[in-house]
Design an enzyme around this catalytic site. Structure first.
Site, PDB file in Angstrom:
ATOM      1  N   ASN A   9      -2.260   3.435  -3.620  1.00  0.00           N
ATOM      2  CA  ASN A   9      -1.206   3.700  -2.638  1.00  0.00           C
ATOM      3  C   ASN A   9      -0.918   5.193  -2.679  1.00  0.00           C
ATOM      4  O   ASN A   9      -0.260   5.675  -3.593  1.00  0.00           O
ATOM      5  CB  ASN A   9       0.048   2.881  -3.003  1.00  0.00           C
ATOM      6  CG  ASN A   9       1.241   3.239  -2.127  1.00  0.00           C
ATOM      7  OD1 ASN A   9       1.091   3.890  -1.089  1.00  0.00           O
ATOM      8  ND2 ASN A   9       2.427   2.821  -2.547  1.00  0.00           N
ATOM      9  N   TRP A  10      -1.450   5.893  -1.690  1.00  0.00           N
ATOM     10  CA  TRP A  10      -1.303   7.354  -1.691  1.00  0.00           C
ATOM     11  C   TRP A  10       0.118   7.816  -1.365  1.00  0.00           C
ATOM     12  O   TRP A  10       0.442   8.993  -1.520  1.00  0.00           O
ATOM     13  CB  TRP A  10      -2.269   7.977  -0.668  1.00  0.00           C
ATOM     14  CG  TRP A  10      -3.706   7.994  -1.091  1.00  0.00           C
ATOM     15  CD1 TRP A  10      -4.263   7.391  -2.194  1.00  0.00           C
ATOM     16  CD2 TRP A  10      -4.771   8.670  -0.414  1.00  0.00           C
ATOM     17  NE1 TRP A  10      -5.608   7.641  -2.240  1.00  0.00           N
ATOM     18  CE2 TRP A  10      -5.949   8.424  -1.150  1.00  0.00           C
ATOM     19  CE3 TRP A  10      -4.854   9.449   0.743  1.00  0.00           C
ATOM     20  CZ2 TRP A  10      -7.191   8.934  -0.767  1.00  0.00           C
ATOM     21  CZ3 TRP A  10      -6.086   9.958   1.132  1.00  0.00           C
ATOM     22  CH2 TRP A  10      -7.243   9.701   0.376  1.00  0.00           C
ATOM     23  N   LYS A  11       0.927   6.891  -0.858  1.00  0.00           N
ATOM     24  CA  LYS A  11       2.291   7.245  -0.431  1.00  0.00           C
ATOM     25  C   LYS A  11       2.205   8.421   0.571  1.00  0.00           C
ATOM     26  O   LYS A  11       1.261   8.467   1.340  1.00  0.00           O
ATOM     27  CB  LYS A  11       3.167   7.561  -1.640  1.00  0.00           C
ATOM     28  CG  LYS A  11       3.105   6.437  -2.670  1.00  0.00           C
ATOM     29  CD  LYS A  11       4.141   6.552  -3.732  1.00  0.00           C
ATOM     30  CE  LYS A  11       3.968   5.394  -4.705  1.00  0.00           C
ATOM     31  NZ  LYS A  11       5.054   5.280  -5.652  1.00  0.00           N
ATOM     32  N   HIS A  96       7.226  -2.444   0.045  1.00  0.00           N
ATOM     33  CA  HIS A  96       7.223  -1.554  -1.118  1.00  0.00           C
ATOM     34  C   HIS A  96       8.669  -1.180  -1.482  1.00  0.00           C
ATOM     35  O   HIS A  96       9.509  -1.015  -0.598  1.00  0.00           O
ATOM     36  CB  HIS A  96       6.404  -0.295  -0.825  1.00  0.00           C
ATOM     37  CG  HIS A  96       6.164   0.516  -2.056  1.00  0.00           C
ATOM     38  ND1 HIS A  96       7.104   1.396  -2.544  1.00  0.00           N
ATOM     39  CD2 HIS A  96       5.119   0.547  -2.915  1.00  0.00           C
ATOM     40  CE1 HIS A  96       6.630   1.938  -3.658  1.00  0.00           C
ATOM     41  NE2 HIS A  96       5.432   1.443  -3.902  1.00  0.00           N
ATOM     42  N   GLU A  98       9.989   1.512  -2.301  1.00  0.00           N
ATOM     43  CA  GLU A  98      10.490   2.746  -1.700  1.00  0.00           C
ATOM     44  C   GLU A  98      10.964   2.506  -0.268  1.00  0.00           C
ATOM     45  O   GLU A  98      11.772   3.264   0.264  1.00  0.00           O
ATOM     46  CB  GLU A  98       9.406   3.841  -1.772  1.00  0.00           C
ATOM     47  CG  GLU A  98       9.284   4.385  -3.183  1.00  0.00           C
ATOM     48  CD  GLU A  98       7.927   4.970  -3.539  1.00  0.00           C
ATOM     49  OE1 GLU A  98       7.106   5.188  -2.629  1.00  0.00           O
ATOM     50  OE2 GLU A  98       7.682   5.193  -4.745  1.00  0.00           O
ATOM     51  N   GLU A 166       5.827  -5.254  -8.998  1.00  0.00           N
ATOM     52  CA  GLU A 166       6.137  -3.881  -9.411  1.00  0.00           C
ATOM     53  C   GLU A 166       7.594  -3.793  -9.854  1.00  0.00           C
ATOM     54  O   GLU A 166       8.486  -3.690  -9.000  1.00  0.00           O
ATOM     55  CB  GLU A 166       5.931  -2.906  -8.246  1.00  0.00           C
ATOM     56  CG  GLU A 166       4.534  -2.848  -7.697  1.00  0.00           C
ATOM     57  CD  GLU A 166       4.253  -1.534  -6.987  1.00  0.00           C
ATOM     58  OE1 GLU A 166       3.322  -0.844  -7.396  1.00  0.00           O
ATOM     59  OE2 GLU A 166       4.986  -1.185  -6.039  1.00  0.00           O
ATOM     60  N   GLY A 172       6.906   5.093 -10.431  1.00  0.00           N
ATOM     61  CA  GLY A 172       7.174   6.534 -10.469  1.00  0.00           C
ATOM     62  C   GLY A 172       7.813   6.961 -11.788  1.00  0.00           C
ATOM     63  O   GLY A 172       8.476   7.982 -11.869  1.00  0.00           O
ATOM     64  N   SER A 212       3.475   2.994 -12.651  1.00  0.00           N
ATOM     65  CA  SER A 212       3.018   3.935 -13.684  1.00  0.00           C
ATOM     66  C   SER A 212       1.700   3.545 -14.343  1.00  0.00           C
ATOM     67  O   SER A 212       1.522   3.703 -15.559  1.00  0.00           O
ATOM     68  CB  SER A 212       4.112   4.149 -14.744  1.00  0.00           C
ATOM     69  OG  SER A 212       5.264   4.680 -14.126  1.00  0.00           O
ATOM     70  N   GLY A 233      -0.142   4.132  -7.786  1.00  0.00           N
ATOM     71  CA  GLY A 233       0.464   5.174  -6.955  1.00  0.00           C
ATOM     72  C   GLY A 233      -0.099   6.542  -7.286  1.00  0.00           C
ATOM     73  O   GLY A 233      -1.215   6.904  -6.878  1.00  0.00           O
TER      74      GLY A 233
HETATM   75  P1  PGA Z   1       3.200   4.809  -9.453  1.00  0.00           P
HETATM   76  O1  PGA Z   1       3.545   4.017  -8.099  1.00  0.00           O
HETATM   77  O2  PGA Z   1       1.854   4.314  -9.898  1.00  0.00           O
HETATM   78  O3  PGA Z   1       3.206   6.240  -9.077  1.00  0.00           O
HETATM   79  O4  PGA Z   1       4.285   4.434 -10.440  1.00  0.00           O
HETATM   80  C1  PGA Z   1       3.185   2.683  -7.956  1.00  0.00           C
HETATM   81  C2  PGA Z   1       3.582   2.193  -6.580  1.00  0.00           C
HETATM   82  O5  PGA Z   1       4.605   2.656  -6.076  1.00  0.00           O
HETATM   83  O6  PGA Z   1       2.913   1.354  -5.975  1.00  0.00           O
END
Ligand code: PGA
Length: 253
Positions: A9-11, A96, A98, A166, A172, A212, A233
């Site tokens: 997931n490149w966000k 997600h 976020e 998650e 994050g 993470s 991520g």
């Molecule tokens: P992260 O994000 O690996 O940077 O913790 C995971 C995600 O949000 O899917």
């Protein structure tokens, strides 16, 4: 052994198309050599078409990070799952944390999941608790979140559902959840799915862990956490780290 599924997931990264191409090329070069790992990359929507060289690319599939719950119409800024499907996108992340954080409700998420599945996309539904509670209240809220996020989704569509567990506090963050707890929680997710759709459907649904994950902890989380794959991520836009991660996962027996 069933293939492990790694979804990047490149966000909202990277900031240029050149860099996106570079990261994607590196991922593809590694993915080409893997034998027991399926790789999906979810870039920002503006890069999707440029990265999709041919329909249904067998080396690395492309996913979106969200899709709207209407097929088309006056919805400024939104992207329909039908459009994604037409481009050759195969997966979509929905719900997600976020996005939930910005007010996306379980109800809206369930509508998005239902339409995306109906459009033929594989849906990566994200669920997870904000914090853990000694008395186990987070289990009840997780179960409710799963039930409500799938409220509009009929059993006949469940075959293309993937659930990414998650824990929000681990997204994050500095450290991932420990693998033993990942195992417990993935069982709990399966149990919640079984309560909603039945045992057979729950067993067939892939459950991933996210939060993470990096090249150091990925293998352990899969082996001891007994998950079907990972939602990655930050490490997915770090070419060297993601290369190492993919190799480590593919080397697992
Ligand atoms: P992260 O994000 O690996 O940077 O913790 C995971 C995600 O949000 O899917």
């Amino acid at each position: 052994m069933k293939k492990k599924l790694i979804i990047g997931n490149w966000k909202m990264n990277p900031t240029t198309l050149d860099e996106a191409r570079r990261i994607f090329r590196s991922t593809k070069n590694t993915a080409k050599k893997l034998t027991s790992t399926e790789v999906v990359v979810c870039p920002p929507p503006v890069y999707i078409q440029a990265l999709l060289t041919k329909r249904g690319d067998p080396v690395v599939s492309i996913g979106a990070q969200d899709a709207y719950f209407e097929e088309q119409g006056s919805f400024t800024g939104e992207v329909s799952p039908i459009m994604l499907r037409d481009l050759g996108v195969t997966h979509v992340i929905i719900g997600h944390s976020e996005r939930r954080e910005k007010g996306e409700s379980d109800e809206v998420i369930s509508e998005k999941v239902a339409l995306a599945l109906e459009a033929g996309l594989k849906v990566v539904l994200c669920v997870g608790e904000k914090e853990r509670d000694e008395q186990g209240a987070h289990l009840e809220s997780l179960k409710l979140q799963i039930k409500n996020s799938l409220n509009k989704v009929p059993k006949r569509l469940i075959g293309k559902l993937i659930v990414a567990y998650e824990p929000i506090w681990a997204v994050g963050a500095k450290e991932a959840m420990d693998p033993a707890t990942v195992y417990e929680m993935s069982l709990f997710v399966k149990k919640s799915l079984a309560d909603a759709y039945g045992h057979t459907e729950a067993v067939a649904t892939q459950v991933l862990y996210g939060g993470s994950v990096n090249f150091r902890n990925a293998g352990d989380i899969i082996v001891r956490g007994k998950v079907d794959g990972l939602l990655v991520g930050r490490e997915s836009v770090n070419s060297d780290g993601f290369t190492e991660l993919l190799k480590a996962v593919d080397a697992l027996k």
